[in-house]
Design a protein around this motif. Structure first.
Motif, short mmCIF file in Angstrom:
data_model
loop_
_atom_site.label_atom_id
_atom_site.label_comp_id
_atom_site.label_asym_id
_atom_site.label_seq_id
_atom_site.Cartn_x
_atom_site.Cartn_y
_atom_site.Cartn_z
N GLN A 352 0.84 -1.20 0.00
CA GLN A 352 0.00 0.00 0.00
C GLN A 352 0.87 1.25 0.00
O GLN A 352 1.70 1.45 0.86
N LYS A 353 0.68 2.10 -0.99
CA LYS A 353 1.42 3.36 -1.04
C LYS A 353 0.97 4.25 0.12
O LYS A 353 -0.22 4.37 0.39
N GLY A 354 1.93 4.84 0.81
CA GLY A 354 1.59 5.73 1.91
C GLY A 354 1.31 5.02 3.22
O GLY A 354 0.79 5.63 4.15
N LEU A 355 1.64 3.74 3.31
CA LEU A 355 1.46 3.01 4.57
C LEU A 355 2.32 3.68 5.65
O LEU A 355 3.47 4.02 5.42
N THR A 356 1.74 3.88 6.83
CA THR A 356 2.48 4.54 7.90
C THR A 356 2.45 3.69 9.17
O THR A 356 1.56 2.87 9.37
N LEU A 357 3.42 3.95 10.02
CA LEU A 357 3.48 3.29 11.32
C LEU A 357 2.23 3.60 12.13
O LEU A 357 1.69 2.75 12.83
N HIS A 358 1.72 4.82 12.01
CA HIS A 358 0.55 5.21 12.80
C HIS A 358 -0.71 4.49 12.35
O HIS A 358 -1.56 4.16 13.17
N GLU A 359 -0.81 4.20 11.08
CA GLU A 359 -1.93 3.39 10.59
C GLU A 359 -1.88 1.99 11.18
O GLU A 359 -2.89 1.46 11.65
N ILE A 360 -0.69 1.39 11.18
CA ILE A 360 -0.53 0.04 11.73
C ILE A 360 -0.83 0.04 13.22
O ILE A 360 -1.49 -0.86 13.74
#
Length: 439
Positions: A352-360
């Motif tokens: 996923q483009k733009g995957l972030t630690l905060h999303e996880i």
């Protein structure tokens, strides 16, 4: 020696600025170049950066969004913004996010380097001796002793809010809120004295210095009141008006975590003084301040389980664990479950483009700081290294087993540009995608 990251989608501008910095006489270890916000985030995830210099407009991710993400990852990162637009809104937002300066292109070499030197020279360095610490206090900190009556009223606020509010109102210092949070800092005064072989008489000076650091650090960006709450403890009362609370966005827990990490970093860096920080949740109404204080104290208590971690957010721990001490098996099972759930989410979304630690972290219902710590502790490598590992393994498979082009593979494994993908690939495997394809 300083490490600087340049983020601009114009390669010639980046190279020109990099050359200027490298020949400036500034003590620079390395200048990193990123041609997009996503590429800049990868550099920030994998490298220790002291100063970010970013353009305001860069393709899909603006410099403002890059600053927002970078601030959550590394709250103490220094930033200078470059822009071709003399727009008040951009400048206002950049300064709100902590930018040290907002420079309009084109800018001359001399004023640009003056700004860079000024920002870097103001970065705090550790204090080694009592004499150096005293000199720094006299030079940098306001030498005003806290008002004992106000300190006592603030302590009372965490026990008897109604009585404390009357006292504070009489002083003209009552907090308005109506939204509040609390952070407690336990200072390792004994450890500081032990490391330096002193007699422990520096305790009051260190307490005073830590209070001043908290006041200076929080004063420009937060409505926050730090005060002495114990011999080796500071408490910070944070408040937001309804408008400020709405403008803080949906991820307010990350802001609180960022506050805690920034306090820990600066006290450690400036004073060489260890500390542990416990952060509460947010409540509406001054009558809940005692509850927030209890939450911060309970969060602080988890440092006994995690002696190599320093910032604890109350919301990271299941409420039932505060009522009793979990067994070692229960504790390990809980932490393993968090890590495994995070790995499962990454396994499904690494492309996923733009995957972030905060999303996880949000999918795990824990803070990004705590998830990063657990992931490294349980797997031996940091979370973003795991994301890159999956992306590189899949891209190698696609290169060797399919006829997909480089830009198609880059898109499939979550990279914004083929150039950035190739740079990461070569760093990971020691050869470019085209070299591997030929083999």
């Amino acid at each position: 020696m300083y490490r600087i990251l340049l983020a601009d989608d114009e390669p010639l501008i980046c190279r020109g600025i990099a050359n200027l910095l490298e020949t400036s006489g500034i003590a620079i270890d390395k200048v990193f170049i990123a041609l997009s916000g996503y590429e800049a985030l990868d550099v920030l995830r994998m490298e220790e950066i002291d100063l970010l210099i970013t353009d305001i407009q860069m393709g899909e991710m603006s410099g403002i969004e890059l600053m927002r993400q970078a601030r959550l990852m590394t709250p103490w990162l220094q930033t200078i913004v470059l822009s071709a637009h003399e727009t008040f809104h951009y400048a206002q937002e950049a300064m709100r996010l902590g930018a040290k300066d907002y420079l309009i292109k084109p800018i001359g070499s001399a004023p640009f380097l003056d700004t860079v030197r000024s920002v870097l020279l103001k970065m705090e360095k550790p204090v080694a001796t009592r004499e150096e610490m005293s000199a720094r206090l006299q030079e940098h900190f306001r030498m005003e002793a806290p008002d004992p009556a106000r300190t006592e009223a603030l302590r009372l606020l965490f026990a008897e809010p109604a009585d404390a509010m009357r006292r504070l109102a009489a002083m003209g210092r009552a907090p308005h809120g109506p939204n509040f949070a609390a952070a407690k800092l336990r200072l390792d005064l004994e450890g500081w004295a032990r490391e330096r072989g002193t007699d422990g008489k520096d305790g009051p000076l260190l307490r005073y210095a830590a209070l001043n650091i908290a006041e200076e650090l929080l004063g420009s960006k937060w409505t926050a009141t730090p005060f002495y709450s114990g011999e080796d403890e500071l408490t910070v009362l944070v408040e937001w008006s309804e408008t400020e609370y709405a403008n803080a966005g949906p991820n307010k827990a990350s802001l609180l975590e960022m506050l805690g990490r920034s306090l820990h970093h600066h006290i450690r860096t400036v004073l060489g003084l260890g500390c542990v920080v416990g952060v509460s949740q947010i409540a509406h109404g001054v009558e809940f301040v005692p509850m927030l204080g209890e939450q911060a104290t309970k969060a602080l208590a988890w440092s006994r389980k995690h002696k190599d971690h320093y910032v604890f957010y109350y919301g990271d721990f299941h409420a039932s664990l505060y009522e009793r001490q979990p067994t070692e098996d229960e504790w390990n099972a809980l932490n393993n479950a968090i890590v495994e759930k995070a790995k499962a989410y990454i396994d499904s979304h690494y492309g996923q483009k733009g995957l972030t630690l905060h999303e996880i972290a949000q999918k795990n219902h824990v803070s990004a700081n705590y998830l990063s710590y657990l992931f490294k502790k349980h797997t031996g490598f940091n979370l973003w290294e795991y994301v890159i590992k999956l992306r590189m393994e899949e891209s190698r498979r696609l290169l060797t087993a399919t006829d997909l082009r480089r830009y198609e593979i880059a898109e499939r494994v979550g990279y914004e540009s083929p150039e950035h993908f190739s740079k990461i690939f070569k760093k990971y495997y020691g050869k470019s995608p085209s070299e591997l394809k030929k083999e």
